[in-house]
Motif scaffolding. Sequence first.
Motif, short mmCIF file in Angstrom:
data_model
loop_
_atom_site.label_atom_id
_atom_site.label_comp_id
_atom_site.label_asym_id
_atom_site.label_seq_id
_atom_site.Cartn_x
_atom_site.Cartn_y
_atom_site.Cartn_z
N ALA A 247 39.68 -6.64 -43.73
CA ALA A 247 40.07 -5.88 -43.38
C ALA A 247 41.44 -7.72 -42.81
O ALA A 247 42.21 -7.40 -42.56
N THR B 51 45.07 -8.66 -43.29
CA THR B 51 45.83 -9.55 -42.86
C THR B 51 46.10 -10.87 -43.00
O THR B 51 47.59 -11.10 -42.82
N ALA C 268 28.95 3.25 -39.92
CA ALA C 268 29.84 2.84 -38.64
C ALA C 268 28.85 4.54 -37.60
O ALA C 268 29.80 4.10 -36.62
N VAL D 202 36.63 1.40 -32.38
CA VAL D 202 38.92 0.84 -33.26
C VAL D 202 37.69 1.05 -34.75
O VAL D 202 37.46 1.33 -35.91
N VAL D 203 37.05 -0.31 -34.99
CA VAL D 203 36.09 -0.99 -36.11
C VAL D 203 35.51 0.73 -36.92
O VAL D 203 35.74 0.26 -38.33
N ARG E 290 48.75 0.14 -33.25
CA ARG E 290 49.31 0.25 -34.58
C ARG E 290 49.82 1.33 -34.73
O ARG E 290 50.21 1.28 -35.78
N TRP F 174 35.51 3.77 -36.86
CA TRP F 174 36.52 4.24 -37.01
C TRP F 174 37.13 4.21 -38.54
O TRP F 174 37.13 5.37 -39.25
N ASN F 175 37.62 2.75 -38.31
CA ASN F 175 37.99 2.18 -39.44
C ASN F 175 36.94 2.15 -40.52
O ASN F 175 37.30 2.53 -41.45
N MET F 176 35.98 1.68 -40.26
CA MET F 176 34.97 1.60 -41.12
C MET F 176 34.31 3.07 -42.06
O MET F 176 33.62 2.51 -43.14
N SER F 177 34.17 3.80 -40.86
CA SER F 177 33.60 5.13 -41.83
C SER F 177 34.52 6.10 -42.38
O SER F 177 33.98 6.94 -43.53
N GLU F 178 35.87 5.83 -42.97
CA GLU F 178 36.78 5.98 -44.45
C GLU F 178 36.38 7.35 -43.83
O GLU F 178 35.82 8.17 -45.63
#
Length: 562
Positions: free
Chosen positions: A316, A320, A144, A364-365, A200, A367-371
Amino acid sequence: MSSFDRQYLRMFEPKLFTVLREGYGLQAFKADAIAGLTVAIVALPLAMALAIASGTTPEKGLHTAIVAGFLISAFGGSRVQIGGPTAAFIPVVFVVIQTFGYGGLILCTLLAGLMLIAAGLLRLGTLMKYMPQPVITGFTAGIAVSIFSSQVKDALGLRMDEVPAEFFERWAAYGKHFATTQPAALAMTVLGLAVIVGLRRWRPKWPGFLIALLACTLATTLFALPAETIGTRFGELPASLPSFDFPRIPFERTFELLPSAFTIAFLAGVESLLSAVVADGMTGGRHRSNGELVAQGVANVGSALFGGLPATGAIARTATNIRSGGRTPVAGMLHAGYLLLFMLVLAPLMRYVPLAALAAVLLVVAWNMSEAENFRNTLSAPWGDRLVLLLTFFLTVLLDLTVAIQAGIVLAAFVFMFRMAEAVEVSSGVRMIDDDLQTGDAARDGDQRAKLPAGVEAYQIGGPLFFGAANRLDNLLDQFFEPPKVLILRMRLVPVIDASGVHALKKLAGRCHRKGIVLIVSGLQEQPNRVIAKMGLEDGPGELHFASNFERALKMAESIAG
């Protein structure tokens, strides 16, 4: 054919065949068609953004999502898996292209596909369950950070040529060119981020990535902003079917590419099986791990033959698909078909998409991936887990993903051996998970099965609950013909627990909650009690309770079961 041969072949039967054998009607097709369209709308901007971030052209990402996405769904061992290019591959693909050219990546992807097929046929899919959680969290967070740092150029519109692959050299180059920041590009990045984050929060079901790209494209076109677009950098995308594409492949450098191929295969295997596990938790199904690995291998070979990128199951996009009503592999196959249609029809218009908008999508990807929450949570784990996490993270960011994974696993093994040396006296001769009546405690505690109230089940764990044993909790609920109202998990014989054990306990509590089962954990020793408390696993009324001993757990269960 012997029963063993039939059972072996059964592991590789695609879920599509299972679905068709069970019966597939018009109602299911309608649900899959809607889900496939929804996922395709999400995948369209991602596929282009991931390809550009990997150092290649946007159509390569679309070709990968079309070819590999179709093959993963058609031949996979999960009913709802959606495949395609993912962010996890960006650092390794970028370096391979820079070092060996695009032909080197094609060879690397072919080798990775063959490795995955071999791993599935050798039934190594189950071994993926033994990957330590801190290693996964560490390299995921490191990837990330790498993705974030790779997008600074396009996000700010910096006027610079090549972006260095090394972390410190990359940021040094950014610093030298910071004065060339383009206000138009920065404005598009901010607009893209604002649209995605806003949707979101207030309209989470809307396709935020696609809407952000549309908003930025309209703003750039209407106001004639001097922001770099797909067209100005790559020209017009080809509105044609994916075709066999073989650039010069450096077969003489095969041995040099093996480590990168192994990394791609490893990432594809881990991410696809993690995605399948998440999907099982959402749908209540069960995937075939070895069959899924074979399908991932076939998909990567197919992607390489059409000049595409490495591919794997995408968590993700799979989620979805499930939320949109997809329940069979047909949804994933239709998603690939929709993407092909979009490419054929919309290719001339995609040239106007600003690169800053795609950078916003990838920020954004990243940030989401960083967990981030999971990373902070693991920092509260025992010292060994923290060390594995930080070593894997920093090596991923600063050095090389292959080295990071190898070092993380080796260090985790040493930490495990140290813990086992501490706990050997306690755990000697104790089976990991067994019915209470089959342990040595039964003789002292009497016939505990007879004492259990109606609707109450009790199981006992004996020995350290670490990453090598934590997966045994996964199938605990599957042993019940009829789910109980209350499940007592006796842990007084567990001297040590690590981050993976707490993670498995959290997953068990989540599965119990979804099935309407109240979980009671009894008899925690000092170290497990301290670690569980630090990592935030707390009482949840009607979901999870802690009892100091088995007698108190029984009284609690009686009051709950009525």
